[in-house]
Design an enzyme around this catalytic site. Structure first.
Site, PDB file in Angstrom:
ATOM      1  N   HIS A   1       0.818  -1.231   0.000  1.00  0.00           N
ATOM      2  CA  HIS A   1       0.000   0.000   0.000  1.00  0.00           C
ATOM      3  C   HIS A   1       0.845   1.272   0.000  1.00  0.00           C
ATOM      4  O   HIS A   1       1.960   1.260  -0.493  1.00  0.00           O
ATOM      5  CB  HIS A   1      -0.987  -0.044   1.170  1.00  0.00           C
ATOM      6  CG  HIS A   1      -1.685  -1.373   1.256  1.00  0.00           C
ATOM      7  ND1 HIS A   1      -2.765  -1.710   0.459  1.00  0.00           N
ATOM      8  CD2 HIS A   1      -1.401  -2.489   1.994  1.00  0.00           C
ATOM      9  CE1 HIS A   1      -3.136  -2.960   0.731  1.00  0.00           C
ATOM     10  NE2 HIS A   1      -2.332  -3.464   1.648  1.00  0.00           N
TER      11      HIS A   1
ATOM     12  N   GLU B   1      -2.699   0.153   7.914  1.00  0.00           N
ATOM     13  CA  GLU B   1      -1.771  -0.872   7.444  1.00  0.00           C
ATOM     14  C   GLU B   1      -0.539  -0.275   6.765  1.00  0.00           C
ATOM     15  O   GLU B   1       0.588  -0.718   6.982  1.00  0.00           O
ATOM     16  CB  GLU B   1      -2.499  -1.819   6.470  1.00  0.00           C
ATOM     17  CG  GLU B   1      -1.607  -2.909   5.919  1.00  0.00           C
ATOM     18  CD  GLU B   1      -2.315  -3.790   4.886  1.00  0.00           C
ATOM     19  OE1 GLU B   1      -3.517  -3.576   4.633  1.00  0.00           O
ATOM     20  OE2 GLU B   1      -1.648  -4.688   4.330  1.00  0.00           O
TER      21      GLU B   1
ATOM     22  N   GLU C   1       1.215 -11.675   5.981  1.00  0.00           N
ATOM     23  CA  GLU C   1       0.239 -10.885   6.733  1.00  0.00           C
ATOM     24  C   GLU C   1       0.593 -11.088   8.198  1.00  0.00           C
ATOM     25  O   GLU C   1       0.373 -12.151   8.773  1.00  0.00           O
ATOM     26  CB  GLU C   1      -1.193 -11.396   6.471  1.00  0.00           C
ATOM     27  CG  GLU C   1      -1.633 -11.315   5.015  1.00  0.00           C
ATOM     28  CD  GLU C   1      -2.260  -9.965   4.640  1.00  0.00           C
ATOM     29  OE1 GLU C   1      -2.232  -9.031   5.475  1.00  0.00           O
ATOM     30  OE2 GLU C   1      -2.770  -9.868   3.501  1.00  0.00           O
TER      31      GLU C   1
HETATM   32 ZN   LIG Z   1      -2.360  -5.241   2.570  1.00  0.00          ZN
END
Ligand SMILES: [Zn+2]
Length: 489
Positions: A321, A335, A452
């Protein structure tokens, strides 16, 4: 990749005068410089200059400047009483040097030198770096062969030009933050998709191959890299209003040499992106291209080997991102910030690894398209690609660490190894190493994993993920996983 790709360039015309500097030969000078440095040599435009050995004073390489003047033919007036040397040409204001003085004067500015000019064996010596940055000559000192390379090829910087026909104005700046500006790259121009700095390396990723040109300037010290026939791609345009003349800044932390990196659209006709490294001091560098990447490796001797040479493994770290794309947001945590922090910590650790060359897809709060991230890794011919993310779920009770691979044959082993280490660091639930067709791990053609770390939608996990010490632990785990996978221990 090639070492010989240094791009030489003249500095601005105002410095042309300095070139005149060239001739500080004293009256009655003889052709011999200090004998102590026998073995070192100076090569100007491919020709070895006989009898012109450099001298190293307190770490500064000093060169007899007459060698340049002899080649380029500027007028020099030497006043023995005042110790002043005036260098002039018909087209430029004169430049004045004074023996023993750390500054040179021209009509409108003062130029600092690392060492004052001095006379030895009737020859005047000036700092090599001064020659390079102020005299418009490309300079490279090659330690291995004890050779100073000077290059006088003249290439004027592209001047900002006003197109005869007004360019249709594109409301980049007025676009809402979350919308993609409707800006098309001129069809012939390569799109500049990302600019990142890590370790001692600036990486510029383009949509097509570009031929960079660099210039070294001082006061303050900086390296200017121009990318002819290029324009900003959507990711970078989204961050800033990068219309002609607008400058964006890439902050740089943890570098003793680089203060910051600035970039702008320098010219629209032809479309040229300019990237400037603002330095704390002058430094040698190696500018080269690798696929569609433009890489500036900073190194005091200017001969930093290109990424991946000397048996080093190239690791691409991709914090997910960025900018308008926050990624998941849970419990007030974004995030994009968490993964950038972890990514920068991974970068700091990998910097210590002698067998790893690191490239970041982003090193600040910018957005890089998913395709751009994959392309960067492919162009770098990376050995390993790790994308760092944090998870979201609609249920606040969901939690755990998971790692994804797209192609099992290529990437499962990497994904398994990263999962094992990161899981140990987080202590979260083990959600496993699993297959998924995420674009960045599908389009990269080397072993690629997407981790993640945990769930931002889970209150405890989100709180931990904002902690510096927790991020550090996760970063160490990612590095341990990469090293185990690459069998580097
Ligand atoms: Zn992500």
């Amino acid at each position: 990749m090639k070492l010989g790709n240094h791009m030489w360039k003249k500095t601005a015309a105002v410095f042309m005068a300095v070139m005149l500097l060239a001739t500080l030969v004293l009256p009655g000078s003889i052709r011999h410089a200090a004998a102590a440095e026998a073995g070192t040599r100076i090569v100007l435009d491919g020709q070895t200059i006989e009898g012109a050995e450099p001298i190293v004073i307190a770490g500064t390489t000093m060169v007899p400047i007459r060698i340049v003047s002899e080649q380029l033919g500027y007028s020099v007036n030497w006043n023995q009483n005042s110790g002043r040397i005036t260098i002039g040409s018909s087209s430029s204001p004169p430049l004045i040097l004074t023996l023993g003085s750390l500054t040179a004067e021209s009509a409108n500015h003062t130029i600092a030198m690392e060492q004052a000019p001095f006379v030895r064996s009737n020859t005047t010596y000036v700092p090599l770096r001064f020659v390079g940055s102020q005299m418009g000559l490309g300079v490279k000192w090659e330690q291995a062969s004890q050779t100073v390379y000077l290059q006088s090829r003249l290439e004027e910087p592209a001047a900002p030009a006003t197109p005869a026909v007004p360019v249709p104005s594109t409301p980049v700046g007025s676009a809402p933050v979350d919308s993609v500006p409707v800006v098309s790259t001129p069809s012939s121009a390569a799109s500049i998709d990302s600019i990142s700095f890590s370790d001692k390396r600036l990486t510029i990723s383009a949509g097509a191959s570009v031929t960079p040109k660099s210039t070294v300037l001082s006061n303050p010290d900086r390296i200017v890299v121009d990318l002819p026939n290029s324009a900003f791609g959507p990711g970078l345009l989204q961050k800033e209003n990068l219309s002609l003349g607008k400058v964006a800044t890439l902050p740089v932390s943890n570098s003793a040499v680089v203060k910051q990196v600035r970039y702008s659209l320098f010219s629209e006709s032809p479309s040229t992106v300019r990237v400037v490294l603002d330095l704390n001091r002058s430094v040698g560098y190696n500018l080269y291209t690798q696929g569609n990447l433009v890489i500036v490796d900073l190194n005091d001797d200017g001969i930093a080997p290109p990424a991946g040479t000397n048996g080093k493994k190239i690791v691409v770290i991709d914090p997910g991102h960025g900018d308008h794309d926050s990624g998941g947001v849970g419990n007030g945590v974004k995030e994009k910030g968490v993964v950038l922090n972890v990514g920068l910590k991974v970068a700091a650790l990998l910097k210590q690894e002698p067998n790893i060359d690191l490239i970041m897809t982003r090193s600040d709060d910018t957005f890089v398209t998913l395709d751009g991230r994959a392309q960067l890794a492919n162009n770098a011919e990376a050995d390993v690609y790790v994308s760092i993310h944090a998870n979201m779920a609609s249920s606040s009770s969901a939690g755990g660490t998971e790692t994804f691979y797209a192609d099992a044959a290529r990437s499962k082993s990497l994904s398994d190894t990263i999962q094992k280490h990161v899981l140990e660091a987080t202590g979260f639930r083990d959600r496993g190493s699993k297959q998924a067709n995420y674009l960045v791990i599908r389009k990269t053609n080397m072993p690629a994993a997407l981790v993640e770390i945990g769930f931002l939608s889970n209150k405890q996990e989100a709180a931990l993920m904002t902690q510096d010490s927790f991020q550090q632990k996760v970063a160490e785990a990612i590095v341990a996983g990469i090293k185990e996978y690459l069998k580097l221990n």
